[in-house]
Motif scaffolding. Structure first.
Motif, PDB file in Angstrom:
ATOM      1  N   ALA A   1      -6.856  16.808   9.929  1.00 33.06           N
ATOM      2  CA  ALA A   1      -7.782  16.202   8.975  1.00 33.06           C
ATOM      3  C   ALA A   1      -7.775  16.904   7.614  1.00 33.06           C
ATOM      4  CB  ALA A   1      -9.194  16.163   9.558  1.00 33.06           C
ATOM      5  N   PRO A   2      -7.814  18.260   7.555  1.00 30.33           N
ATOM      6  CA  PRO A   2      -7.733  18.905   6.246  1.00 30.33           C
ATOM      7  C   PRO A   2      -6.451  18.570   5.489  1.00 30.33           C
ATOM      8  CG  PRO A   2      -8.567  20.445   7.859  1.00 30.33           C
ATOM      9  CD  PRO A   2      -8.139  19.236   8.622  1.00 30.33           C
ATOM     10  N   ILE A   3      -5.327  18.481   6.202  1.00 30.37           N
ATOM     11  CA  ILE A   3      -4.070  18.149   5.529  1.00 30.37           C
ATOM     12  C   ILE A   3      -4.127  16.730   4.981  1.00 30.37           C
ATOM     13  CG2 ILE A   3      -1.585  17.829   5.841  1.00 30.37           C
ATOM     14  CD1 ILE A   3      -1.695  20.041   7.952  1.00 30.37           C
ATOM     15  N   ALA A   4      -4.674  15.793   5.763  1.00 30.24           N
ATOM     16  CA  ALA A   4      -4.803  14.416   5.280  1.00 30.24           C
ATOM     17  C   ALA A   4      -5.671  14.357   4.025  1.00 30.24           C
ATOM     18  CB  ALA A   4      -5.382  13.526   6.378  1.00 30.24           C
ATOM     19  N   LYS A   5      -6.760  15.118   4.015  1.00 25.44           N
ATOM     20  CA  LYS A   5      -7.633  15.142   2.841  1.00 25.44           C
ATOM     21  C   LYS A   5      -6.919  15.751   1.636  1.00 25.44           C
ATOM     22  CE  LYS A   5     -11.904  15.570   5.540  1.00 25.44           C
ATOM     23  NZ  LYS A   5     -12.580  14.339   5.118  1.00 25.44           N
ATOM     24  N   ILE A   6      -6.171  16.834   1.867  1.00 29.21           N
ATOM     25  CA  ILE A   6      -5.424  17.462   0.776  1.00 29.21           C
ATOM     26  C   ILE A   6      -4.429  16.477   0.178  1.00 29.21           C
ATOM     27  CG2 ILE A   6      -3.647  19.192   0.280  1.00 29.21           C
ATOM     28  CD1 ILE A   6      -5.104  21.049   2.266  1.00 29.21           C
ATOM     29  N   MET A   7      -3.727  15.742   1.023  1.00 29.27           N
ATOM     30  CA  MET A   7      -2.719  14.804   0.523  1.00 29.27           C
ATOM     31  C   MET A   7      -3.345  13.699  -0.309  1.00 29.27           C
ATOM     32  SD  MET A   7       0.190  14.455   3.500  1.00 29.27           S
ATOM     33  CE  MET A   7      -0.833  13.504   4.597  1.00 29.27           C
ATOM     34  N   VAL A   8      -4.498  13.201   0.112  1.00 33.44           N
ATOM     35  CA  VAL A   8      -5.170  12.166  -0.672  1.00 33.44           C
ATOM     36  C   VAL A   8      -5.643  12.735  -2.009  1.00 33.44           C
ATOM     37  CG1 VAL A   8      -7.215  10.682  -0.770  1.00 33.44           C
ATOM     38  CG2 VAL A   8      -5.826  10.753   1.302  1.00 33.44           C
ATOM     39  N   GLY A   9      -6.195  13.939  -1.980  1.00 30.75           N
ATOM     40  CA  GLY A   9      -6.611  14.573  -3.229  1.00 30.75           C
ATOM     41  C   GLY A   9      -5.455  14.768  -4.188  1.00 30.75           C
ATOM     42  N   MET A  10      -4.303  15.145  -3.662  1.00 25.19           N
ATOM     43  CA  MET A  10      -3.112  15.303  -4.497  1.00 25.19           C
ATOM     44  C   MET A  10      -2.713  13.979  -5.145  1.00 25.19           C
ATOM     45  SD  MET A  10      -0.868  17.810  -2.031  1.00 25.19           S
ATOM     46  CE  MET A  10       0.665  17.436  -2.904  1.00 25.19           C
ATOM     47  N   GLN A  11      -2.732  12.922  -4.356  1.00 22.23           N
ATOM     48  CA  GLN A  11      -2.384  11.612  -4.902  1.00 22.23           C
ATOM     49  C   GLN A  11      -3.316  11.224  -6.046  1.00 22.23           C
ATOM     50  OE1 GLN A  11      -1.679   8.474  -1.824  1.00 22.23           O
ATOM     51  NE2 GLN A  11      -1.895  10.164  -0.384  1.00 22.23           N
ATOM     52  N   MET A  12      -4.595  11.498  -5.883  1.00 19.19           N
ATOM     53  CA  MET A  12      -5.582  11.038  -6.853  1.00 19.19           C
ATOM     54  C   MET A  12      -5.474  11.749  -8.191  1.00 19.19           C
ATOM     55  SD  MET A  12      -8.973  10.179  -4.585  1.00 19.19           S
ATOM     56  CE  MET A  12      -9.689   9.183  -5.898  1.00 19.19           C
ATOM     57  N   VAL A  13      -4.879  12.943  -8.208  1.00 17.30           N
ATOM     58  CA  VAL A  13      -4.691  13.640  -9.481  1.00 17.30           C
ATOM     59  C   VAL A  13      -3.251  13.572  -9.956  1.00 17.30           C
ATOM     60  CG1 VAL A  13      -6.662  15.162  -9.140  1.00 17.30           C
ATOM     61  CG2 VAL A  13      -4.392  15.895  -8.362  1.00 17.30           C
ATOM     62  N   GLY A  14      -2.440  12.736  -9.302  1.00 17.11           N
ATOM     63  CA  GLY A  14      -1.093  12.475  -9.790  1.00 17.11           C
ATOM     64  C   GLY A  14      -0.054  13.504  -9.416  1.00 17.11           C
ATOM     65  N   LEU A  15      -0.295  14.294  -8.373  1.00 14.66           N
ATOM     66  CA  LEU A  15       0.696  15.264  -7.938  1.00 14.66           C
ATOM     67  C   LEU A  15       1.725  14.601  -7.034  1.00 14.66           C
ATOM     68  CD1 LEU A  15      -1.683  18.255  -7.117  1.00 14.66           C
ATOM     69  CD2 LEU A  15      -0.309  17.933  -9.184  1.00 14.66           C
TER      70      LEU A  15
ATOM     71  N   PHE B   1       0.838  -1.194   0.000  1.00 12.54           N
ATOM     72  CA  PHE B   1       0.000   0.000   0.000  1.00 12.54           C
ATOM     73  C   PHE B   1       0.881   1.256   0.000  1.00 12.54           C
ATOM     74  CE2 PHE B   1      -2.869  -3.082   2.081  1.00 12.54           C
ATOM     75  CZ  PHE B   1      -3.997  -2.913   1.296  1.00 12.54           C
ATOM     76  N   LYS B   2       0.464   2.253  -0.758  1.00 12.69           N
ATOM     77  CA  LYS B   2       1.136   3.548  -0.778  1.00 12.69           C
ATOM     78  C   LYS B   2       0.396   4.503   0.155  1.00 12.69           C
ATOM     79  CE  LYS B   2       3.911   2.556  -4.353  1.00 12.69           C
ATOM     80  NZ  LYS B   2       5.389   2.583  -4.294  1.00 12.69           N
ATOM     81  N   ALA B   3       1.141   5.325   0.867  1.00 11.97           N
ATOM     82  CA  ALA B   3       0.520   6.302   1.756  1.00 11.97           C
ATOM     83  C   ALA B   3       1.434   7.499   1.929  1.00 11.97           C
ATOM     84  CB  ALA B   3       0.216   5.670   3.110  1.00 11.97           C
ATOM     85  N   TRP B   4       0.833   8.656   2.202  1.00 16.48           N
ATOM     86  CA  TRP B   4       1.574   9.857   2.550  1.00 16.48           C
ATOM     87  C   TRP B   4       1.348  10.161   4.015  1.00 16.48           C
ATOM     88  CZ3 TRP B   4       0.766  13.962  -1.899  1.00 16.48           C
ATOM     89  CH2 TRP B   4       1.312  13.448  -3.087  1.00 16.48           C
ATOM     90  N   LEU B   5       2.419  10.554   4.682  1.00 11.43           N
ATOM     91  CA  LEU B   5       2.363  10.803   6.116  1.00 11.43           C
ATOM     92  C   LEU B   5       3.040  12.122   6.460  1.00 11.43           C
ATOM     93  CD1 LEU B   5       2.114  10.022   9.172  1.00 11.43           C
ATOM     94  CD2 LEU B   5       4.288   8.786   8.889  1.00 11.43           C
ATOM     95  N   VAL B   6       2.401  12.875   7.323  1.00 13.93           N
ATOM     96  CA  VAL B   6       3.011  14.031   7.967  1.00 13.93           C
ATOM     97  C   VAL B   6       3.027  13.746   9.465  1.00 13.93           C
ATOM     98  CG1 VAL B   6       2.828  16.484   8.507  1.00 13.93           C
ATOM     99  CG2 VAL B   6       2.280  15.672   6.202  1.00 13.93           C
ATOM    100  N   GLU B   7       4.207  13.589  10.024  1.00 15.89           N
ATOM    101  CA  GLU B   7       4.320  13.343  11.462  1.00 15.89           C
ATOM    102  C   GLU B   7       4.200  14.657  12.228  1.00 15.89           C
ATOM    103  OE1 GLU B   7       7.288  10.681  13.034  1.00 15.89           O
ATOM    104  OE2 GLU B   7       7.689   9.870  11.022  1.00 15.89           O
ATOM    105  N   GLU B   8       3.400  14.639  13.253  1.00 13.76           N
ATOM    106  CA  GLU B   8       3.215  15.802  14.127  1.00 13.76           C
ATOM    107  C   GLU B   8       2.936  15.264  15.530  1.00 13.76           C
ATOM    108  OE1 GLU B   8       3.057  18.695  16.237  1.00 13.76           O
ATOM    109  OE2 GLU B   8       3.528  19.210  14.158  1.00 13.76           O
ATOM    110  N   HIS B   9       3.966  15.272  16.370  1.00 17.48           N
ATOM    111  CA  HIS B   9       3.889  14.595  17.659  1.00 17.48           C
ATOM    112  C   HIS B   9       3.590  15.530  18.832  1.00 17.48           C
ATOM    113  CE1 HIS B   9       5.316  10.892  15.797  1.00 17.48           C
ATOM    114  NE2 HIS B   9       6.281  11.599  15.208  1.00 17.48           N
ATOM    115  N   SER B  10       3.246  16.774  18.542  1.00 15.82           N
ATOM    116  CA  SER B  10       3.032  17.714  19.638  1.00 15.82           C
ATOM    117  C   SER B  10       1.738  17.443  20.394  1.00 15.82           C
ATOM    118  CB  SER B  10       3.031  19.153  19.108  1.00 15.82           C
ATOM    119  OG  SER B  10       1.974  19.346  18.189  1.00 15.82           O
ATOM    120  N   ILE B  11       0.778  16.813  19.737  1.00 16.31           N
ATOM    121  CA  ILE B  11      -0.481  16.445  20.381  1.00 16.31           C
ATOM    122  C   ILE B  11      -0.747  14.976  20.062  1.00 16.31           C
ATOM    123  CG2 ILE B  11      -2.982  16.796  20.398  1.00 16.31           C
ATOM    124  CD1 ILE B  11      -2.540  19.723  20.001  1.00 16.31           C
TER     125      ILE B  11
END
Length: 434
Positions: free
Chosen positions: A373-387, A32-42
């Motif tokens: 959540a908005p960042i996760a949605k943006i990243m998935v949208g980017m993947q789906m259009v080949g960015l 599986f392919k996935a994009w991740l942004v780690e943010e451990h402050s919370i």
């Protein structure tokens, strides 16, 4: 069906943090392919999963099946009925939402780090063991019936239905993903299981995660969560060019204001000229200071608001817009839109307009990155259009690189006055169907 926890708990990214977003492109052991942004402050993670296909995969005479199926996913799974599932989710302070769009179905999850394993296990049960209990099916069908009946008396929904029917005919884009009263009533429990296996498949999944989780932990989570899904699904629908070639359709409806939709064929999201087209649309109809707002509202007072947008589906593209106007003013408003469509195609955009649009678009871009959540949605949208992941850092440079000659070349190609098509629902005075 869709429950969102307190926004303050989950909004941890701010505008100033957007510049520091670092996207990791990971591949799990199961592929599986996935994009991740780690943010451990919370101690919290947002997970976005999207499967290409969506309601466009509804089978013949089964319109609305995928929409209904996705609405039923959290109405019970495994050994939990709908009420028990809701209690288990709430006890974990977790949030799951399941949604069907025209081109995809999506699963959005939010969970605390301390409850991650149990929250993901519950989500896995929902994804892999849906119950589709008969009483839940009838209850959710009733909710869908209400949506359909409401749309039948809403001028905006009537206009949208006619506009997309004119554009796409019998293609899935030409009808509502909700289905009809008859098509939804005829759907069975077996149909729900078929829709489920058609919609959620491994080779059409896109994944984004943001928050307190490492790449290794996310890889394990994804393989466990999705590894038992079917590998592939049915064929996608065919691409289609919208059959909008000019003219006005009037749908008589007793209302003091007419609703107007307008547009024609547009540009694909992955096209080389998409960014200049996007800027052109921002100038023409995308912002409060756009040409359409200036000419139709500010100068003439013919509407409270008007806008245009680039509608890029997976298998069709349009440039379109909408406004409402008093029945006595709608004919003039339609003519102004026609005149402005002709003007931008003929004369293009000025250097001043381009500079203002660039300043606005580059400044506003960071505002999109306002939570996990908005960042996760943006990243998935980017993947789906080949960015690529670095699009986030390159996007503003790409906007600033657009020249006046380039944007005017694209505007001439994008806006076609001869093909501009209108659908008007209401009692427009002095406006005849063409």
């Amino acid at each position: 069906m869709i429950r969102i926890l307190a926004a303050g708990l989950f909004a941890i990214f701010t505008t100033s943090a957007q510049a520091a977003v670092e996207v990791q492109d990971i591949t799990t052991p199961d592929g599986f392919k996935a994009w991740l942004v780690e943010e451990h402050s919370i101690p919290f993670t947002a997970l976005e999963i999207r499967f290409r296909g969506g309601s466009s995969l509804d089978r013949e005479n089964k319109r609305g099946e995928i929409n209904l199926m996705m609405a039923l996913i959290e109405e019970g799974s495994g050994d939990l009925d709908a009420q028990s599932f809701a209690k288990a989710r709430d006890a974990l302070a977790a949030s799951y939402s399941f949604d069907a769009g025209m081109d995809s179905v999506s699963i959005s999850a939010k969970f605390l780090t301390e409850n991650r394993d149990v929250a993901v296990a519950l989500l896995r049960q929902a994804i892999l063991e849906p119950r589709f209990d008969p009483d839940a099916i009838e209850r959710v069908k009733g909710q869908v019936y209400s949506v359909i009946r409401s749309a039948q008396t809403d001028p905006s929904e009537i206009a949208s239905a006619m506009f997309y029917s004119n554009a796409f005919g019998t293609h899935p884009y030409g009808t509502s993903a909700d289905g009809t009263l008859d098509s939804v009533e005829a759907l069975t429990r077996d149909d729900m299981f078929t829709a489920y296996t058609n919609a959620m498949v491994k080779d059409r999944v896109y994944i984004g995660a943001v928050g307190d989780i490492t790449a290794e932990a996310l890889s394990t989570l994804i393989d466990d969560l999705l590894g038992d899904l079917p590998q592939s699904g049915p064929d996608m629908p065919a691409s289609i060019a919208p059959a909008l070639h000019g003219g006005v359709t009037v749908v008589p409806y007793e209302t003091p204001q007419s609703v107007v939709l307008f547009g024609h064929a547009g540009i694909a999201r992955d096209a080389e000229d998409y960014i200049p087209a996007y800027i052109a649309n921002e100038i023409f109809g995308g912002a409060a200071e756009s040409r359409l707002m200036e000419e139709v509202r500010e100068k003439r007072g013919l509407t409270y608001g008007i806008g245009a947008y680039l509608a890029s589906f997976d298998y069709a593209n349009m440039v379109a817009g909408q406004f409402s106007s008093a029945n006595g003013a709608v004919a003039e408003a339609v003519q102004v839109v026609k005149d402005e469509w002709d003007k931008i195609a003929r004369d293009g955009i000025t250097a001043e307009e381009l500079d203002i649009a660039k300043t606005y678009l580059t400044g506003a871009y960071a505002l999109r990155f306002d939570g996990n959540a908005p960042i996760a949605k943006i990243m998935v949208g980017m993947q789906m259009v080949g960015l690529s992941p670095d699009y986030i850092t390159k996007r503003n440079d790409m906007v600033n690189a657009v020249t006046l000659d380039e944007i005017n070349r694209v505007a001439r190609a994008l806006y076609d006055p001869e093909s501009l098509t209108f659908v008007v629902v209401g009692q427009p005075e002095g406006l005849n169907a063409e």
